[in-house]
Design a protein around this motif. Structure first.
Motif, short mmCIF file in Angstrom:
data_model
loop_
_atom_site.label_atom_id
_atom_site.label_comp_id
_atom_site.label_asym_id
_atom_site.label_seq_id
_atom_site.Cartn_x
_atom_site.Cartn_y
_atom_site.Cartn_z
N LEU A 1 0.55 -1.32 0.01
CA LEU A 1 0.13 -0.12 0.36
C LEU A 1 0.94 1.59 -0.14
CD1 LEU A 1 -3.03 -1.43 2.55
CD2 LEU A 1 -2.76 -0.56 -0.14
N SER A 2 2.57 1.19 0.13
CA SER A 2 2.86 2.14 -0.17
C SER A 2 3.41 2.66 -0.77
CB SER A 2 3.90 1.98 1.34
OG SER A 2 4.84 1.08 0.76
N PHE A 3 3.20 1.53 -2.33
CA PHE A 3 4.54 2.20 -3.54
C PHE A 3 2.86 2.99 -4.09
CE2 PHE A 3 5.65 -2.59 -3.42
CZ PHE A 3 6.43 -1.95 -2.96
N GLY B 1 4.31 -0.65 -12.36
CA GLY B 1 4.56 -1.37 -11.94
C GLY B 1 3.23 -1.22 -10.74
N PHE B 2 3.00 0.07 -10.30
CA PHE B 2 1.59 0.04 -9.86
C PHE B 2 0.66 -1.13 -10.16
CE2 PHE B 2 -2.59 2.22 -7.67
CZ PHE B 2 -1.29 2.26 -6.18
N ILE B 3 0.68 -1.31 -11.30
CA ILE B 3 -0.72 -2.28 -11.82
C ILE B 3 -0.33 -3.49 -11.24
CG2 ILE B 3 -1.36 -4.07 -14.17
CD1 ILE B 3 -1.05 -1.46 -15.51
N PRO C 1 10.79 2.92 -9.79
CA PRO C 1 10.57 1.97 -9.65
C PRO C 1 10.55 0.86 -8.93
CG PRO C 1 10.16 2.27 -12.16
CD PRO C 1 10.78 3.40 -10.70
N ILE C 2 12.21 1.35 -7.98
CA ILE C 2 12.94 0.30 -7.49
C ILE C 2 12.06 0.42 -6.64
CG2 ILE C 2 15.11 0.23 -9.04
CD1 ILE C 2 16.16 1.54 -5.96
N GLU C 3 11.75 1.10 -6.18
CA GLU C 3 10.85 0.90 -4.82
C GLU C 3 9.72 -0.83 -4.60
OE1 GLU C 3 11.17 2.71 -2.59
OE2 GLU C 3 12.65 3.30 -2.60
N PHE C 4 9.23 -0.68 -5.97
CA PHE C 4 8.61 -2.01 -6.07
C PHE C 4 8.76 -3.02 -6.04
CE2 PHE C 4 6.46 1.05 -9.40
CZ PHE C 4 5.61 1.11 -8.84
#
Length: 292
Positions: free
Chosen positions: A100-102, A131-133, A245-248
């Protein structure tokens, strides 16, 4: 920076996130027996001590007056994000909270454009959407009903916004100040800002950790410093929206740690979402960046 040079900072940053996910697992464990504020302050107290050792060993790089405003603002964002996120871990599973933090990577490109003047590139923005998908796929079936869990959702949303601002500020200072100074400031400033809040804790919660818990707090500081060191090195080599996007990549780590240490189930959808997320990161790493 050319396409071929984008992958290395992304791998460095992903390594930093792995350490930070391990830190989140330790925090979730400590939250069981300690007030969230105590855990947060303990994390930054030990983090500051370790960062001071590294700073001293590196020849005590100068802390100039010019760098303080940005680091004070970044420290405030880190403090707010940490408290909100760590509190959410008391009501959400580790994988849920991370997932949920993404929204943070989606917020990074427009914030980098507004704060740093970075040109928004459609490839990076599209990679963030992809990435959010993946996140939406991974979170299918998650139960976020109930007042407390909704507060957890709100806390994660606030943490994502403040974390995105902190990431952009990290990009602004990483190359100029170096990873040693960035890591020290990222621990010391939140510590100075959060410690006075102890006076507002009810007396029954203002309990110092037992000696048996101290190794866990030392581990917090070590994992946090390693994570920030690697992230600051990554952000010194690539711009904020390329690395967003590396956060994912934190999702698979959160799922693994949640399953291994807390018995939290890992749905197949998480792994499908993780594959989509990995594709988004690869796409972003191949996006052309401005020449340096």
């Amino acid at each position: 920076m050319t396409r071929g040079h984008n992958l290395k900072p992304m791998l460095i940053g992903a390594g930093g996130l792995a350490f930070l996910c391990a830190m989140d697992a330790v925090i979730k464990y400590l939250n069981r027996d300690h007030a969230v504020l105590i855990v947060v302050i303990g994390r930054y107290l030990l983090g500051t001590a370790l960062a001071m050792v590294v700073w001293w060993g590196a020849g005590r790089p100068r802390l100039t007056r010019e760098m303080w405003p940005a680091h004070l603002l970044r420290g405030a964002m880190i403090a707010a994000s940490a408290f909100l996120f760590y509190w959410s871990l008391t009501v959400l599973t580790l994988a849920e909270a991370i997932t949920l933090s993404f929204t943070a990577p989606l917020l990074t490109p427009p914030l980098a454009w507004a704060m740093l003047g970075e040109k928004m590139r459609w490839q990076n923005f599209a990679a963030g959407i992809l990435g959010f998908i993946g996140v939406l796929v991974a979170v299918q079936g998650a139960d976020i009903r109930g007042e407390t869990r909704l507060l957890g959702l709100a806390a994660v949303s606030g943490a994502a916004l403040t974390y995105a601002v902190a990431l952009v500020l990290l990009r602004a200072r990483a190359a100029a100040d170096g990873s040693v100074v960035v890591t020290l400031m990222g621990a010391m400033v939140p510590l100075l800002m959060l410690t006075p809040a102890l006076v507002f804790l009810p007396p029954e919660l203002r309990v110092m950790p037992a000696l048996t818990a101290l190794p866990w707090f030392v581990l917090l500081g070590l994992l946090g410093n390693l994570g920030v060191q690697l992230l600051s090195r990554a952000y010194a080599r690539a711009d904020a929206q390329t690395l967003a996007p590396i956060e994912f990549t934190a999702l698979p780590w959160a799922a693994l740690f949640g399953w291994a240490f807390f018995g939290e189930g890992v749905a197949p959808a998480i792994w499908l979402g993780g594959g989509i997320i990995a594709a988004a990161c690869l796409w972003s790493s191949r996006a052309a960046a401005p020449a340096h």
